[in-house]
Design a protein around this motif. Structure first.
Motif, PDB file in Angstrom:
ATOM      1  N   ILE A 114       0.844  -1.197   0.000  1.00  0.00           N
ATOM      2  CA  ILE A 114       0.000   0.000   0.000  1.00  0.00           C
ATOM      3  C   ILE A 114       0.878   1.245   0.000  1.00  0.00           C
ATOM      4  O   ILE A 114       0.614   2.219  -0.710  1.00  0.00           O
ATOM      5  N   GLY A 115       1.942   1.209   0.802  1.00  0.00           N
ATOM      6  CA  GLY A 115       2.853   2.348   0.864  1.00  0.00           C
ATOM      7  C   GLY A 115       3.512   2.636  -0.466  1.00  0.00           C
ATOM      8  O   GLY A 115       3.706   3.801  -0.839  1.00  0.00           O
ATOM      9  N   LYS A 116       3.851   1.589  -1.182  1.00  0.00           N
ATOM     10  CA  LYS A 116       4.466   1.769  -2.506  1.00  0.00           C
ATOM     11  C   LYS A 116       3.496   2.459  -3.451  1.00  0.00           C
ATOM     12  O   LYS A 116       3.874   3.387  -4.183  1.00  0.00           O
ATOM     13  N   LEU A 125      -0.229   8.114   3.383  1.00  0.00           N
ATOM     14  CA  LEU A 125      -0.435   6.850   4.085  1.00  0.00           C
ATOM     15  C   LEU A 125      -0.487   7.111   5.586  1.00  0.00           C
ATOM     16  O   LEU A 125       0.488   7.567   6.192  1.00  0.00           O
ATOM     17  N   VAL A 126      -1.651   6.831   6.182  1.00  0.00           N
ATOM     18  CA  VAL A 126      -1.870   7.033   7.611  1.00  0.00           C
ATOM     19  C   VAL A 126      -1.961   5.665   8.286  1.00  0.00           C
ATOM     20  O   VAL A 126      -2.738   4.808   7.867  1.00  0.00           O
ATOM     21  N   GLU A 127      -1.182   5.486   9.317  1.00  0.00           N
ATOM     22  CA  GLU A 127      -1.145   4.220  10.053  1.00  0.00           C
ATOM     23  C   GLU A 127      -1.845   4.405  11.396  1.00  0.00           C
ATOM     24  O   GLU A 127      -1.491   5.305  12.161  1.00  0.00           O
ATOM     25  N   ASP A 128      -2.845   3.571  11.662  1.00  0.00           N
ATOM     26  CA  ASP A 128      -3.555   3.613  12.939  1.00  0.00           C
ATOM     27  C   ASP A 128      -2.910   2.596  13.874  1.00  0.00           C
ATOM     28  O   ASP A 128      -3.201   1.399  13.817  1.00  0.00           O
ATOM     29  N   SER A 129      -2.029   3.088  14.730  1.00  0.00           N
ATOM     30  CA  SER A 129      -1.329   2.239  15.701  1.00  0.00           C
ATOM     31  C   SER A 129      -1.891   2.416  17.108  1.00  0.00           C
ATOM     32  O   SER A 129      -1.166   2.251  18.090  1.00  0.00           O
ATOM     33  N   ALA A 130      -3.163   2.737  17.203  1.00  0.00           N
ATOM     34  CA  ALA A 130      -3.775   2.960  18.512  1.00  0.00           C
ATOM     35  C   ALA A 130      -3.678   1.732  19.408  1.00  0.00           C
ATOM     36  O   ALA A 130      -3.641   1.845  20.627  1.00  0.00           O
TER      37      ALA A 130
END
Length: 409
Positions: A114-116, A125-130
């Motif tokens: 997805i990042g590529k 690109l938003v990462e949900d690391s909650a």
């Protein structure tokens, strides 16, 4: 220690545990406030458009998209990660961002592909690391992949005693790929307004109020909670207005919240070791179950261990058996867009968009990973007798059918 000093101290701890730089971390009172700030900046800088996300999440993860005047587009989930999959097929001309949620702390490795795509298409690109504080998806050089990573000290997250506080990691790489967006996001996060005194007081009172709510008889609980909400003296994990596709104004973190975090964050490494150990115990003893199956087989410190049952009825039976034994068991994200919107139309959601998520959410229960080894094994022993009873009954019936009938005299 004043707010400036406590703020820096928290960021330094996050940097230490994530092998990053403290200057790339920004604190807010709730993670959703940081998310809203990021999405509003994306909207104002890049223009209107879509954000690809998942319905297998909390409603408070989608509200920041809506209050930024962006439209959520829902990709389905992978049954092996409970996280977004096939995001690329939802990309359109006006796609502004993709949110990859690491559900229960399972790092979604699909974020690499997805990042590529995001890099090629100019998508954020938003990462949900909650669910995995200070843990992020890394590339082959151990560098964070996402442009923005969202972390939480909130209720029912990794650190149990913090309750409030969010942290936004802004990848310094964004300074090169989109310098204007980077500059404005950083500026807006640094300049979040100070929380009103009334809100600060509610945060300070939360632990006591929540303890009282947990102890009063059930017949009184809803009435007391509604009274506290009506008098605006209680700040719940999800407020009533947040089920109507909106949320309160975004605020900076308070000194009190920072102090609580600083008191508890040193326990993070030990907490992760315990969670990883219990995850391995669940994997070892539950992998041979016949009426449910495990999802996670990787060595990770999960927030909770997901188990998927054959049907919702069996899931409910197991949930009731564990809950009646005194264990706090969650059915994360059931219903979808948990705890459920007042109207799906507010969220542009149709169940046909996510058939896998729709089929799975009633069948998943999440086992706690923050307990002692002894308690973890007790949970396993509660699960297995139900299964053993069913299997023994089936075997008894089969054996009786196989035995030759005695001749009648």
């Amino acid at each position: 220690m004043n707010l400036s000093e406590s703020n820096l101290a928290v960021r330094e701890k996050l940097a230490k545990y994530s092998n990053t730089d403290a200057n790339d971390w920004f604190l807010c009172l709730k993670a959703r406030y940081g998310m809203a700030t990021v999405f509003k900046t994306i909207r104002n800088t890049l223009g209107p458009g879509d954000v690809i996300t998942t319905p297998y999440t909390c409603i408070t993860s989608v509200n920041p998209i809506l209050v930024a005047d962006l439209k959520p587009v829902y990709a389905d989930i992978d049954p092996t990660t409970l996280s977004i999959t096939d995001a690329n097929k939802h990309i359109r001309k006006h796609t502004r961002a993709i949110v990859v949620q690491h559900t229960l702390g399972i790092i979604n490795q699909e974020i690499q592909s997805i990042g590529k795509t995001c890099k090629e298409e100019g998508i954020i690109l938003v990462e949900d690391s909650a669910h995995c504080l200070a843990r992020m998806a890394l590339d082959n050089k151990s560098r964070p992949i996402a442009d923005i990573s969202i972390h939480s000290f909130g209720v029912e997250k990794v650190l149990q005693n913090t309750k409030f506080g969010g942290a936004i990691y802004v990848n310094p790489r964004l300074k090169k790929t989109n310098p204007k967006l980077y500059e404005v996001i950083v500026h807006n996060l640094i300049n979040l307004p100070e929380a009103p005194r009334a809100l600060d007081l509610k945060i300070r009172a939360y632990r006591t109020q929540n303890a009282i709510l947990q102890r009063v008889p059930n017949v009184m609980k809803n009435g007391l909670r509604n009274f506290l909400l009506k008098t605006k003296t209680f700040e719940p994990a999800v407020t009533p207005i947040e089920q109507d596709a909106t949320q309160a104004e975004s605020y900076a973190i308070t000194d009190y919240a920072c102090q609580v975090i600083l008191k508890n964050i040193p326990s993070l490494p030990a907490d992760y070791r315990r969670r990883e150990q219990n995850t391995e115990i669940y994997q070892k003893y539950l992998k041979s179950a016949s009426y449910f199956h495990i999802i996670s087989e990787k060595k990770e410190p999960l927030l909770a261990f997901p188990v998927v049952f054959e049907d919702s009825h069996r899931a409910t039976e197991a949930y009731n058996a564990l809950a009646s034994s005194g264990y706090f068991i969650r059915r994360w994200y059931s219903p979808l867009l948990y705890p459920g919107p007042t109207d799906n139309r507010f969220y542009f959601y149709n169940p046909k968009m996510s058939p896998v998520a729709e089929a799975m959410h009633p069948r998943v229960i999440c086992l706690p990973t923050n307990l002692s080894t002894v308690e973890t094994k007790k949970i396993i022993n509660i699960l297995y007798p139900v299964q053993n009873h069913v299997e023994n009954y089936k075997q008894t019936v089969e054996n009786s059918l196989d035995k030759p009938k005695k001749s009648q005299k």
